[in-house]
Design a protein around this motif. Structure first.
Motif, PDB file in Angstrom:
ATOM      1  N   THR A 139       3.596  -0.313  -5.731  1.00 10.86           N
ATOM      2  CA  THR A 139       3.397   0.251  -4.404  1.00 10.86           C
ATOM      3  C   THR A 139       2.654   1.578  -4.487  1.00 10.86           C
ATOM      4  O   THR A 139       2.681   2.243  -5.525  1.00 10.86           O
ATOM      5  CB  THR A 139       4.750   0.429  -3.666  1.00 10.86           C
ATOM      6  N   GLY A 140       2.011   1.913  -3.394  1.00  7.64           N
ATOM      7  CA  GLY A 140       1.406   3.230  -3.268  1.00  7.64           C
ATOM      8  C   GLY A 140       2.509   4.246  -3.035  1.00  7.64           C
ATOM      9  O   GLY A 140       3.638   4.066  -3.486  1.00  7.64           O
TER      10      GLY A 140
ATOM     11  N   ALA B  79       3.111   4.883  -7.015  1.00  9.65           N
ATOM     12  CA  ALA B  79       2.083   5.913  -7.145  1.00  9.65           C
ATOM     13  C   ALA B  79       2.608   7.323  -6.930  1.00  9.65           C
ATOM     14  O   ALA B  79       2.045   8.273  -7.437  1.00  9.65           O
ATOM     15  CB  ALA B  79       0.932   5.627  -6.182  1.00  9.65           C
TER      16      ALA B  79
ATOM     17  N   ASN C 256       0.824  -1.208   0.000  1.00  7.95           N
ATOM     18  CA  ASN C 256       0.000   0.000   0.000  1.00  7.95           C
ATOM     19  C   ASN C 256       0.856   1.255   0.000  1.00  7.95           C
ATOM     20  O   ASN C 256       0.537   2.231  -0.656  1.00  7.95           O
ATOM     21  CB  ASN C 256      -0.933   0.023   1.207  1.00  7.95           C
ATOM     22  N   SER C 257       1.943   1.247   0.796  1.00 11.53           N
ATOM     23  CA  SER C 257       2.828   2.404   0.895  1.00 11.53           C
ATOM     24  C   SER C 257       4.152   1.964   1.509  1.00 11.53           C
ATOM     25  O   SER C 257       4.244   0.899   2.114  1.00 11.53           O
ATOM     26  CB  SER C 257       2.198   3.504   1.755  1.00 11.53           C
TER      27      SER C 257
END
Length: 141
Positions: A112-113, A131, A93-94
């Motif tokens: 990945t975020g 992202a 996600n991050s």
């Protein structure tokens, strides 16, 4: 009577103060490796292909896919995720400032975020989709 109460309060403060002032222990990273729950600061796959899923990877903790073509999915990463040898798929996600997502050897796909840490494909022909934030290293865009 008052003296006994004062002594009891002093004794209680000697016990309670260290507990109140101590920092809480860091929780170990909780994952499933091939469907088996694992809670550890060092989550490790097998020499073969694995499916590893973690809610988060805590600071100081490591998830290592080892060999094989691993599929690793996590929430936020503050620790380290290593694909290991093999063509790995890693999705997070991050990545926090202390976090690292490392594909390592062979051709990996990393998604990945927002990334404030390190995303590095390693050797091989790697594809990274980030992202925002820090650009990935050793990856095709």
């Amino acid at each position: 009577m008052i003296r006994n109460i004062a002594r009891a309060l002093c004794a209680a403060s000697l016990v309670i103060a260290p507990i109140a002032l101590s920092s809480p222990a860091q929780a170990a990273t909780a994952c499933t490796v091939n469907g088996i729950p694992v809670t550890s600061s060092n989550v490790t796959g097998t020499p073969g292909s694995d499916f590893i899923q973690c809610s988060t990877v805590n600071s100081g903790d490591t998830v290592n896919g080892l060999g094989g073509n691993d599929y690793i999915v996590t929430g936020s990463v503050a620790g380290t995720v290593r694909g290991g040898s093999g063509s790995d798929y890693i999705q997070t996600n991050s990545v926090s400032p202390t976090g690292q997502v490392l594909g390592e050897s062979e051709s990996d796909f990393i998604r990945t975020g927002f990334n404030l840490g390190v995303v590095n494909g390693g050797t091989g022909i790697d594809v990274c989709r980030v992202a925002g934030g820090n650009p990935p290293v050793n990856c095709e865009a």
